[in-house]
Motif scaffolding. Structure first.
Motif, PDB file in Angstrom:
ATOM      1  N   PRO A 143     -22.249   2.974  44.593  1.00  0.00           N
ATOM      2  CA  PRO A 143     -22.808   3.428  45.872  1.00  0.00           C
ATOM      3  C   PRO A 143     -22.402   4.875  46.168  1.00  0.00           C
ATOM      4  O   PRO A 143     -21.393   5.367  45.661  1.00  0.00           O
ATOM      5  N   LEU A 144     -23.201   5.530  46.980  1.00  0.00           N
ATOM      6  CA  LEU A 144     -22.875   6.887  47.415  1.00  0.00           C
ATOM      7  C   LEU A 144     -22.062   6.744  48.698  1.00  0.00           C
ATOM      8  O   LEU A 144     -22.596   6.414  49.749  1.00  0.00           O
ATOM      9  N   ASP A 145     -20.745   6.951  48.584  1.00  0.00           N
ATOM     10  CA  ASP A 145     -19.906   6.819  49.771  1.00  0.00           C
ATOM     11  C   ASP A 145     -19.816   8.191  50.427  1.00  0.00           C
ATOM     12  O   ASP A 145     -20.716   8.608  51.104  1.00  0.00           O
TER      13      ASP A 145
ATOM     14  N   PRO B 191     -15.651   5.790  37.982  1.00  0.00           N
ATOM     15  CA  PRO B 191     -16.665   4.758  38.228  1.00  0.00           C
ATOM     16  C   PRO B 191     -18.069   5.190  37.779  1.00  0.00           C
ATOM     17  O   PRO B 191     -18.966   4.362  37.690  1.00  0.00           O
ATOM     18  N   LEU B 192     -18.233   6.478  37.476  1.00  0.00           N
ATOM     19  CA  LEU B 192     -19.558   6.964  37.053  1.00  0.00           C
ATOM     20  C   LEU B 192     -19.669   7.163  35.546  1.00  0.00           C
ATOM     21  O   LEU B 192     -20.706   7.577  35.038  1.00  0.00           O
TER      22      LEU B 192
ATOM     23  N   LEU C  35     -33.335   5.091  39.955  1.00  0.00           N
ATOM     24  CA  LEU C  35     -32.610   4.850  41.205  1.00  0.00           C
ATOM     25  C   LEU C  35     -33.162   5.724  42.325  1.00  0.00           C
ATOM     26  O   LEU C  35     -33.202   6.957  42.191  1.00  0.00           O
ATOM     27  N   GLU C  36     -33.606   5.118  43.402  1.00  0.00           N
ATOM     28  CA  GLU C  36     -34.151   5.832  44.564  1.00  0.00           C
ATOM     29  C   GLU C  36     -35.230   6.844  44.167  1.00  0.00           C
ATOM     30  O   GLU C  36     -35.313   7.930  44.740  1.00  0.00           O
TER      31      GLU C  36
ATOM     32  N   ARG D 163     -28.263   6.386  48.989  1.00  0.00           N
ATOM     33  CA  ARG D 163     -27.626   5.073  48.828  1.00  0.00           C
ATOM     34  C   ARG D 163     -26.783   4.942  47.566  1.00  0.00           C
ATOM     35  O   ARG D 163     -25.722   4.332  47.585  1.00  0.00           O
ATOM     36  N   THR D 164     -27.276   5.476  46.455  1.00  0.00           N
ATOM     37  CA  THR D 164     -26.563   5.321  45.176  1.00  0.00           C
ATOM     38  C   THR D 164     -26.069   6.675  44.678  1.00  0.00           C
ATOM     39  O   THR D 164     -26.695   7.702  44.936  1.00  0.00           O
ATOM     40  N   ALA D 165     -24.953   6.648  43.968  1.00  0.00           N
ATOM     41  CA  ALA D 165     -24.380   7.895  43.451  1.00  0.00           C
ATOM     42  C   ALA D 165     -25.303   8.512  42.402  1.00  0.00           C
ATOM     43  O   ALA D 165     -25.687   7.834  41.444  1.00  0.00           O
ATOM     44  N   PRO D 166     -25.674   9.775  42.566  1.00  0.00           N
ATOM     45  CA  PRO D 166     -26.533  10.423  41.576  1.00  0.00           C
ATOM     46  C   PRO D 166     -25.764  10.724  40.281  1.00  0.00           C
ATOM     47  O   PRO D 166     -24.589  11.055  40.314  1.00  0.00           O
TER      48      PRO D 166
END
Length: 357
Positions: A278-280, A299-300, A235-236, A96-99
């Motif tokens: 978000p992890l697109d 964005p990271l 996160l996650e 779900r989220t960008a690592p």
């Protein structure tokens, strides 16, 4: 052998009133028999689900880790003998989220902090993006190394990666059961605090549920009471601390009576609050990660500084969190992180080519 395993299975698999916990020795025995394939497939599946329903105890988890230590590959101290961070990140990856973690590891590496990781390929039950694939996307493929080459890379760069399908096939052999039982077995908890490193290390693990964090602490008391730890409600379930809300972290504090304390990391206290990206698609993710490494807008970037700064401070590189954030930002903006990645890539190529001729 399988009749011996059946007795252990009976203990954990009995009903509400008759089930028993295994001793540390029995848990080690059961885990060893599963890893070695001495228990039958039906027994392994039954054990995993029964153990999950019963809930694992610190003694059992300690025993399971004993078995892993006995049968797993190891990474030994490098000539510098610096204490490494050993990171426990869920093997079933992110969805779900960008690592952020590989960026954190590169920032640490720039500051001379060694990091050891372990993991496999895309895995049930979540089938998220695994750690190995993130590194491959950054041009660093640790999966091609033989175990001796892993040690050489660690000695030369301070980064070590145990890739379970290649380096620890016994553990990888238990992976299909996760899909078949449709649940994470207790082994998924073990992986978060397992360390292939022989020597003193600082354990960093992610967790989701508060009882897991207490289980980690109790298990460490039994096995390695003196090691430093950082347990992150990230996160996650990862070791990535959030930008969007407060992250709770349990850290070892030998000078207190409890031996630990909770930190609450509020991004707004440091002017760092923002969104967790978000992890697109993976291609977008790698472009965003590359931009961070190259010191460009991404964005990271903020999350990388936030995480890098925290771990630099936690390792003791700087006196406080704020100066950690400054150091992380400078390492990214000065091009040192990009340089570090290039160095690691060159070392990887050298190790692989050197051993091929």
């Amino acid at each position: 052998m399988s009749s011996q395993f059946r007795e252990l299975l009976k203990k954990v698999g009995s009903g509400q009133h008759t089930k028993e916990n295994l001793t540390r020795t029995e848990a080690a025995q059961a885990t060893g028999m599963m890893l070695m394939g001495e228990a039958t497939a039906a027994q392994i599946g039954a054990f995993m689900i029964a153990h999950r329903i019963k809930r694992i105890t610190p003694e059992e988890l300690a025993g399971m880790l004993d078995a892993y230590d006995e049968l797993s590959p190891h990474i030994y101290p490098s000539p510098e003998e610096k204490t490494p961070f050993v990171f426990g990140i869920p093997y079933d990856g992110r969805s779900r989220t960008a690592p952020i973690f590989p960026l954190t590891a590169l920032i640490l590496s720039c500051a001379g902090v060694p990091a050891i990781m372990h993991g496999g390929d895309s895995m049930p039950t979540k089938y998220g993006i695994p750690l190995i694939e993130l590194w491959q996307g950054l041009g660093l493929d640790f999966s091609v190394l033989a175990i001796e080459q892993v040690q050489e890379l660690y000695n030369r760069t301070g980064l070590g990666f145990i890739y379970t399908p290649r380096h620890f096939p016994l553990a990888d052999g238990l992976t299909p059961y996760r899909d078949q039982i449709g649940k994470r077995p207790p082994i998924a908890t073990l992986e978060l605090i397992w360390s292939p490193y022989v020597g003193n290390f600082h354990l960093v693990s992610g967790y989701v549920h508060p009882p897991t964090e207490a289980l980690f602490r109790e298990t460490l008391k039994l096995r390695k009471p003196t090691i430093a730890f950082t347990f992150v409600k990230g996160l996650e379930g990862s070791c990535d601390i959030r930008l969007s809300q407060t992250t709770i972290v349990a850290i070892s504090q030998p000078q207190t009576s409890e031996g630990f304390e909770y930190l609450k990391l509020h991004p707004q206290d440091y002017g760092m609050e923002g969104k967790d990206h978000p992890l697109d698609s993976t291609s977008d993710l790698f472009l965003a990660m590359d931009a961070v490494i190259e010191g460009k807008a991404s964005p990271l970037k903020q999350a990388s500084i936030w995480n890098g700064g925290f771990y630099l401070w936690r390792y003791g590189i700087c006196p406080d969190f704020s100066s950690g954030l400054e150091i992380a930002e400078n390492l990214l903006n000065s091009g040192k992180v990009a340089q570090k990645r290039a160095e690691i890539r060159a070392t990887l190529d050298d190790i692989i080519n050197h051993n091929h001729h």
